[in-house]
Design a protein around this motif. Structure first.
Motif, PDB file in Angstrom:
ATOM      1  N   ASN A  29      37.257  35.187 -44.396  1.00 28.96           N
ATOM      2  CA  ASN A  29      36.637  34.386 -45.265  1.00 28.96           C
ATOM      3  C   ASN A  29      37.750  33.173 -45.671  1.00 28.96           C
ATOM      4  N   ASP A  30      38.646  33.330 -45.818  1.00 28.70           N
ATOM      5  CA  ASP A  30      39.744  32.178 -46.176  1.00 28.70           C
ATOM      6  C   ASP A  30      40.806  31.960 -44.827  1.00 28.70           C
ATOM      7  N   ALA A  48      38.574  28.293 -48.321  1.00 30.88           N
ATOM      8  CA  ALA A  48      37.225  29.180 -47.701  1.00 30.88           C
ATOM      9  C   ALA A  48      37.029  28.152 -46.534  1.00 30.88           C
ATOM     10  N   TRP A  50      34.095  27.689 -42.655  1.00 31.89           N
ATOM     11  CA  TRP A  50      32.948  28.125 -41.808  1.00 31.89           C
ATOM     12  C   TRP A  50      33.322  27.817 -40.551  1.00 31.89           C
ATOM     13  N   ASP A 113      30.488  31.847 -47.668  1.00 25.15           N
ATOM     14  CA  ASP A 113      31.292  31.809 -48.557  1.00 25.15           C
ATOM     15  C   ASP A 113      30.948  32.112 -49.993  1.00 25.15           C
ATOM     16  N   TRP A 115      29.806  30.146 -51.997  1.00 25.44           N
ATOM     17  CA  TRP A 115      30.054  29.050 -52.965  1.00 25.44           C
ATOM     18  C   TRP A 115      29.501  27.978 -52.285  1.00 25.44           C
TER      19      TRP A 115
END
Length: 156
Positions: A29-30, A48, A50, A113, A115
């Motif tokens: 994720n991070d 975060a 992708w 994420d 967000w």
């Protein structure tokens, strides 16, 4: 993921480390993001991200040190994992405003994420990080063959 210990089977092959590095890029994720100012002042922050299969996408404010450093130099190091199973990426970053960002990228980032920076403060921008060097290792025994991508090309 398998263990990174050099147990009875020895160190992982470069092919296995590439496969596991790609799995980490999809799953984690991070990421730790390292940049530097023109003065040499380092900056290290978790963000975060992708992974789209070719590039790592980050979002941060253009007014904070990481955003300013990425805009100024376009140079970044990303560190995934922990010290016994690390994936280190050296890359070049290209900034995109929320208006320039392809909708599908913003939607995928937000879905992964949980967000959506596009709906947050207006100073958030996106960075497309293209890897040119990727290293993956877990133990000293794997260090001689830790580089699995060089100049943007997979070596394995």
């Amino acid at each position: 993921m398998t263990t990174t210990d050099s147990g009875p089977t020895g160190p992982r092959s470069p092919e296995q480390r590439k496969r596991e590095a790609l799995e980490r890029l999809v799953r984690d994720n991070d990421v730790w993001v390292a940049t530097a100012a023109a003065s040499g002042e380092p900056c290290l922050v978790p963000l975060a991200f992708w992974w789209d299969g070719e590039a790592v996408w980050l979002a941060t404010r253009d007014t904070n040190p990481t955003g300013r450093n990425l805009i100024a130099s376009g140079r970044v190091r990303l560190s995934f994992g922990h010290t016994r199973d690390v994936v280190l990426v050296h890359g070049t970053a290209r900034m995109l405003t929320r208006e320039e960002l392809p909708v599908e990228v913003g939607d995928a980032f937000a879905a992964k994420d949980g967000w959506d920076p596009r709906k947050d403060h207006p100073s958030y921008v996106f960075f497309q990080v293209t890897p040119y060097l990727l290293q993956a290792w877990g133990t000293v025994a794997e260090m001689p063959t830790r580089t699995v991508m060089r100049e943007g090309e997979w070596l394995v």
